[in-house]
Design a protein around this motif. Structure first.
Motif, mmCIF file in Angstrom:
data_model
loop_
_atom_site.group_PDB
_atom_site.id
_atom_site.type_symbol
_atom_site.label_atom_id
_atom_site.label_comp_id
_atom_site.label_asym_id
_atom_site.label_seq_id
_atom_site.Cartn_x
_atom_site.Cartn_y
_atom_site.Cartn_z
ATOM 1 N N SER A 2 0.978 -1.256 0.125
ATOM 2 C CA SER A 2 -0.018 0.162 0.096
ATOM 3 C C SER A 2 0.929 1.221 0.151
ATOM 4 O O SER A 2 2.086 1.279 0.288
ATOM 5 N N VAL A 3 0.263 2.383 -0.446
ATOM 6 C CA VAL A 3 0.913 3.612 -0.494
ATOM 7 C C VAL A 3 0.847 4.164 0.697
ATOM 8 O O VAL A 3 -0.381 4.405 1.553
ATOM 9 N N THR A 4 1.949 4.521 1.582
ATOM 10 C CA THR A 4 2.022 5.435 2.986
ATOM 11 C C THR A 4 1.278 6.605 2.625
ATOM 12 O O THR A 4 1.641 7.479 1.619
ATOM 13 N N ASN A 11 9.692 10.067 1.418
ATOM 14 C CA ASN A 11 8.439 9.932 0.722
ATOM 15 C C ASN A 11 8.395 10.928 -0.340
ATOM 16 O O ASN A 11 8.932 12.131 -0.203
ATOM 17 N N LEU A 104 -0.936 11.392 -4.311
ATOM 18 C CA LEU A 104 -0.247 9.832 -3.461
ATOM 19 C C LEU A 104 0.997 10.485 -2.855
ATOM 20 O O LEU A 104 1.732 11.048 -3.266
ATOM 21 N N THR A 105 1.096 9.589 -1.830
ATOM 22 C CA THR A 105 2.531 9.711 -1.274
ATOM 23 C C THR A 105 3.160 8.313 -1.278
ATOM 24 O O THR A 105 2.629 7.307 -0.734
ATOM 25 N N ALA A 106 3.883 8.158 -1.850
ATOM 26 C CA ALA A 106 5.070 6.922 -1.798
ATOM 27 C C ALA A 106 6.513 7.181 -1.652
ATOM 28 O O ALA A 106 6.988 8.301 -1.739
ATOM 29 N N ASN A 107 7.087 6.035 -1.121
ATOM 30 C CA ASN A 107 8.475 6.120 -1.012
ATOM 31 C C ASN A 107 9.086 5.249 -2.255
ATOM 32 O O ASN A 107 8.354 4.593 -2.801
ATOM 33 N N ASN A 110 8.008 1.662 -2.514
ATOM 34 C CA ASN A 110 6.809 1.385 -3.145
ATOM 35 C C ASN A 110 6.930 1.211 -4.436
ATOM 36 O O ASN A 110 5.856 0.702 -5.064
ATOM 37 N N ILE A 111 7.867 1.913 -5.107
ATOM 38 C CA ILE A 111 7.836 2.052 -6.665
ATOM 39 C C ILE A 111 8.817 0.672 -7.015
ATOM 40 O O ILE A 111 9.506 0.680 -6.773
ATOM 41 N N LEU A 130 3.794 1.970 -9.641
ATOM 42 C CA LEU A 130 3.290 2.010 -8.260
ATOM 43 C C LEU A 130 2.009 1.275 -7.821
ATOM 44 O O LEU A 130 1.118 1.748 -8.663
ATOM 45 N N VAL A 132 -1.300 0.496 -6.343
ATOM 46 C CA VAL A 132 -2.196 1.326 -5.534
ATOM 47 C C VAL A 132 -3.593 0.662 -5.266
ATOM 48 O O VAL A 132 -4.019 0.493 -6.688
#
Length: 153
Positions: A2-4, A11, A104-107, A110-111, A130, A132
């Motif tokens: 999941s995306v944080t 991030n 979206l917020t991703a680090n 996640n990618i 990504l 999601v």
């Protein structure tokens, strides 16, 4: 995965949008504004992916049909389409998309990398994927997706 939604320094915020049936995202820091579709004045002998130009507060803004640039069928713009105004280096460009869907917020963890089955052209435009909520959103490398002649302008 999941995306944080934390604001951890690792991030990055991404803006997700639709082009046709596909979802893409770009770094939100490149986005200057999102505006409704405005008819563009076509330019003679311009590439097929250049819809034309619009006047943005006294500046000429080239409009790129992102669908065509990514090898998808051309967009037939309606009042529902939007233009994402992005800054690449010294150039502002408008990206014609179907709709903006999410922030979206991703680090980087996640990618996912683009798969090896992808062509070199796809890898040029897509930095990664990504996941999601059961769908895959392609992270676009705008510096590669935009035409070189616009970047040099």
């Amino acid at each position: 995965m999941s995306v944080t939604m934390q604001t951890d320094p690792g991030n990055r915020e991404l803006i997700a949008f639709r082009v046709g049936r596909q979802e893409f995202c770009i770094n939100v820091m490149m986005v200057r504004e999102i505006r409704g579709w405005t008819a563009a004045t076509s330019l003679p002998r311009s590439p097929r992916y250049i819809r034309g130009v619009i006047n943005l507060r006294g500046a000429v803004l080239p409009i790129v049909d992102l669908a065509v640039r990514l090898g998808l069928p051309a967009t037939e713009p309606t009042a529902r389409n939007v233009i994402i105004v992005v800054q690449i280096g010294q150039q502002q460009v408008g990206l014609l998309v179907d709709a903006v869907s999410d922030i979206l917020t991703a680090n980087n963890m996640n990618i996912q990398p683009s798969p090896d089955v992808s062509s070199d052209l796809v890898k040029t435009f897509v930095k990664g994927l990504l996941p999601v909520d059961g769908r895959m959103i392609s992270l676009i490398a705008l510096d590669n997706a935009l035409p070189r002649e616009l970047e040099a302008a």
